[in-house]
Write a protein that holds these residues in place. Structure first.
Motif, PDB file in Angstrom:
ATOM      1  N   GLY A 137     -33.047 -23.195 -22.387  1.00 16.46           N
ATOM      2  CA  GLY A 137     -32.683 -24.226 -23.573  1.00 16.46           C
ATOM      3  C   GLY A 137     -31.643 -23.786 -24.603  1.00 16.46           C
ATOM      4  O   GLY A 137     -31.416 -22.604 -24.452  1.00 16.46           O
ATOM      5  N   TYR A 138     -31.036 -24.678 -25.189  1.00 18.42           N
ATOM      6  CA  TYR A 138     -29.865 -24.298 -26.106  1.00 18.42           C
ATOM      7  C   TYR A 138     -29.988 -24.769 -27.558  1.00 18.42           C
ATOM      8  O   TYR A 138     -29.977 -26.060 -27.423  1.00 18.42           O
ATOM      9  CB  TYR A 138     -28.553 -24.679 -25.505  1.00 18.42           C
ATOM     10  N   THR A 139     -29.949 -24.101 -28.354  1.00 23.81           N
ATOM     11  CA  THR A 139     -30.132 -24.444 -29.824  1.00 23.81           C
ATOM     12  C   THR A 139     -28.677 -23.924 -30.421  1.00 23.81           C
ATOM     13  O   THR A 139     -28.363 -22.862 -30.266  1.00 23.81           O
ATOM     14  CB  THR A 139     -31.161 -24.054 -30.508  1.00 23.81           C
ATOM     15  N   GLY A 175     -29.107 -28.615 -28.404  1.00 18.39           N
ATOM     16  CA  GLY A 175     -28.105 -29.047 -27.493  1.00 18.39           C
ATOM     17  C   GLY A 175     -28.577 -29.163 -26.064  1.00 18.39           C
ATOM     18  O   GLY A 175     -29.811 -28.968 -25.676  1.00 18.39           O
ATOM     19  N   ARG A 176     -27.593 -28.949 -25.123  1.00 15.60           N
ATOM     20  CA  ARG A 176     -27.639 -29.397 -23.840  1.00 15.60           C
ATOM     21  C   ARG A 176     -27.640 -28.191 -22.985  1.00 15.60           C
ATOM     22  O   ARG A 176     -26.705 -27.369 -22.840  1.00 15.60           O
ATOM     23  CB  ARG A 176     -26.820 -30.496 -23.091  1.00 15.60           C
ATOM     24  N   ALA A 177     -28.662 -27.333 -22.286  1.00 17.11           N
ATOM     25  CA  ALA A 177     -28.751 -26.331 -21.422  1.00 17.11           C
ATOM     26  C   ALA A 177     -27.863 -26.725 -20.192  1.00 17.11           C
ATOM     27  O   ALA A 177     -27.285 -25.664 -19.671  1.00 17.11           O
ATOM     28  CB  ALA A 177     -29.893 -25.743 -21.126  1.00 17.11           C
ATOM     29  N   SER A 178     -27.883 -27.681 -19.636  1.00 14.75           N
ATOM     30  CA  SER A 178     -27.284 -28.233 -18.485  1.00 14.75           C
ATOM     31  C   SER A 178     -25.930 -28.165 -18.609  1.00 14.75           C
ATOM     32  O   SER A 178     -25.149 -27.942 -17.353  1.00 14.75           O
ATOM     33  CB  SER A 178     -27.570 -29.661 -18.186  1.00 14.75           C
ATOM     34  N   THR A 179     -25.131 -28.198 -19.443  1.00 18.74           N
ATOM     35  CA  THR A 179     -23.563 -27.841 -19.386  1.00 18.74           C
ATOM     36  C   THR A 179     -23.201 -26.663 -20.242  1.00 18.74           C
ATOM     37  O   THR A 179     -22.083 -26.597 -20.695  1.00 18.74           O
ATOM     38  CB  THR A 179     -22.905 -29.171 -20.146  1.00 18.74           C
ATOM     39  N   VAL A 180     -23.986 -25.761 -20.184  1.00 18.69           N
ATOM     40  CA  VAL A 180     -23.588 -24.409 -20.531  1.00 18.69           C
ATOM     41  C   VAL A 180     -23.138 -23.597 -19.382  1.00 18.69           C
ATOM     42  O   VAL A 180     -23.715 -23.635 -18.327  1.00 18.69           O
ATOM     43  CB  VAL A 180     -24.743 -23.379 -21.034  1.00 18.69           C
ATOM     44  N   VAL A 181     -21.742 -23.306 -19.347  1.00 20.20           N
ATOM     45  CA  VAL A 181     -20.991 -22.704 -18.156  1.00 20.20           C
ATOM     46  C   VAL A 181     -20.180 -21.558 -18.486  1.00 20.20           C
ATOM     47  O   VAL A 181     -20.081 -20.924 -19.844  1.00 20.20           O
ATOM     48  CB  VAL A 181     -19.699 -23.758 -17.815  1.00 20.20           C
ATOM     49  N   GLY A 357     -34.610 -16.712 -21.493  1.00 23.96           N
ATOM     50  CA  GLY A 357     -33.419 -17.421 -21.213  1.00 23.96           C
ATOM     51  C   GLY A 357     -33.034 -18.473 -22.239  1.00 23.96           C
ATOM     52  O   GLY A 357     -31.982 -19.121 -22.056  1.00 23.96           O
ATOM     53  N   ASP A 358     -33.664 -18.684 -23.571  1.00 23.44           N
ATOM     54  CA  ASP A 358     -33.244 -19.310 -24.368  1.00 23.44           C
ATOM     55  C   ASP A 358     -31.782 -18.918 -25.018  1.00 23.44           C
ATOM     56  O   ASP A 358     -31.830 -17.788 -25.086  1.00 23.44           O
ATOM     57  CB  ASP A 358     -34.334 -19.679 -25.428  1.00 23.44           C
TER      58      ASP A 358
END
Length: 430
Positions: A137-139, A175-181, A357-358
């Motif tokens: 997850g992304y914050t 935010g969106r974890a799917s677009t952390v690159v 993994g956050d």
């Protein structure tokens, strides 16, 4: 588990330690650092490694030979750090100590084992670096007083710069974890709804005010239970380490969408992180107290220990057709008003469960000086004061082809504990 290695009593942070691998004093990766990442090389699948000088140390190769017996070898064969992080702080500390021992200049165990050394030490130039952990997850937070004040002055005026809640809690959004690159991934210019003040209705088109945000990311290595709060000690123990983070931002999309619920598509298209996770333990010598908090936070947010870090940061831009980077800003992580530990305590305070993994973004890191502003929104003062760079280059916001490079390091006595770089290049919207 069978123990087959001797154990050193020298702490891995000891500034006198030297590795048998030559490490330049300006390198980000001396033996006092040992950051974790995921790499692939020699046709093998991605696996866990540690940076040392100009090499990646293959932990899977060492564990197979019973050189790291703290954990099962398979943990290091994983394509992410999540399984290793889940083992907890005691294992993290013992593993780092064992790696440090193997790399010491006075330990022949790896130094004199030519076959194992050649297999386990991979030149950085031969390695491909991957996203170091699976982002659960992304914050993203908003924890720099200087940044929040600058933005507030721009949009609400000096007398109403900070919202009433800002001094009472860390402000954030999910935010969106799917677009952390990972660093090096190209970033396509986002599209979205735009409505400039002169327009009666919005339109849908590519972003025209694309920006960077200089941040640090907290990597959560231990979970918390739904419904439970965290103490300062518990929150601190859950932090595995830190990464460099660039939270790309579409300012014109954000301006139209953020009322009443805050950022959404303006932040969802990409967040870049560095490939190396510097452990909390490696940063221990560089702890400092943050700014005085006035008013005093509510009891659940109060902290006794120094939870900020003296961590230098800089941002450079490389324009299309040029080879030289030009510095845009230099600042320091120590200026953050709300610490990473406070962010984590606040995040869990409602009963929100945290997972291995956050990722928690610090929010844009700005300092008190004009050259310490951590975004182009601030540097160009919302486009009214374009940045003039060498060669006649001017920037209010990012243009297609621009490459943004962020670096960070803590300076020790004769060595530095660094993060490498996080880089991204803007490509045109379709």
């Amino acid at each position: 588990m069978t123990t087959c290695n001797r154990r050193s009593t020298v702490h891995p942070n000891d500034p006198s330690l030297r590795s048998f691998i030559p490490v330049d004093p300006s390198s980000d990766f001396p033996i006092q650092n040992l950051p974790y990442g995921v790499f692939s090389a020699n046709g093998l699948a991605p696996r866990v490694g540690v940076a040392i000088g100009a090499y990646v140390l293959d932990l899977w190769a060492l564990a197979q030979e019973c050189r790291i017996d703290v954990v099962e070898p398979g943990v290091f064969a994983e394509p992410s750090l999540n399984a290793f992080m889940a083992l907890g702080p005691d294992v993290w500390s013992k593993t780092r100590a064992r790696i440090s021992e193997l790399l010491r200049h006075d330990n022949p165990e790896l130094r004199d084992n030519t076959q194992l050394r050649d297999r386990a030490l991979v030149p950085m130039t031969d390695a491909r670096l991957h996203l170091p952990f699976q982002v659960a997850g992304y914050t993203d937070f908003y924890s720099s007083k200087e940044h929040a004040t600058n933005v507030g002055v721009m949009f609400r005026g000096k007398d109403n710069a900070l919202q009433p809640n800002w001094l009472h809690m860390p402000i954030g959004y999910n935010g969106r974890a799917s677009t952390v690159v990972v660093s090096g991934t190209k970033v396509r210019r986002p599209r979205g709804q735009l409505k400039p003040p002169t327009a009666d209705v919005p339109s849908f088109s590519p972003c025209k005010r694309l920006d960077f945000e200089l941040e640090m990311g907290v990597v959560v290595g231990q979970p918390s239970q739904m419904g439970e709060m965290l103490t300062e000690a518990q929150a601190e123990a859950m932090i595995f380490g830190f990464v460099l983070l660039n939270d790309w931002s579409a300012r014109d999309i954000q301006q139209w969408e953020y009322v009443p619920l805050g950022p959404f598509q303006a932040k969802a298209f990409a967040t870049s992180i560095g490939p190396w996770v510097v452990t909390r333990e490696a940063l221990e010598p560089f702890r400092v107290h943050g700014p005085e908090q006035d008013p005093k936070p509510l009891p659940y947010l109060q902290q006794r220990n120094a939870q900020n870090y003296d961590l230098e940061l800089d941002v450079a831009l490389r324009a299309p057709g040029t080879s030289a980077e030009q510095t845009l800003c230099r600042t320091n992580f120590k200026y953050m008003y709300w610490s990473s530990v406070q962010q984590l305590m606040h995040h869990a305070s409602s009963g929100c469960a945290m997972n291995v993994g956050d990722l928690l973004g610090s929010g844009t890191i700005s300092g008190p000086g004009k050259d310490q502003r951590g975004s182009l929104l601030e540097i160009s003062w919302n486009g009214t004061e374009p940045v003039e760079l060498a060669g006649g280059i001017k920037r209010s916001f990012l243009e297609d082809g621009d490459s943004l490079v962020m670096r960070g390091w803590c300076q020790g006595d004769g060595y530095r504990v660094g993060f490498g770089a996080v880089e991204g290049t803007i490509t045109p919207a379709e």
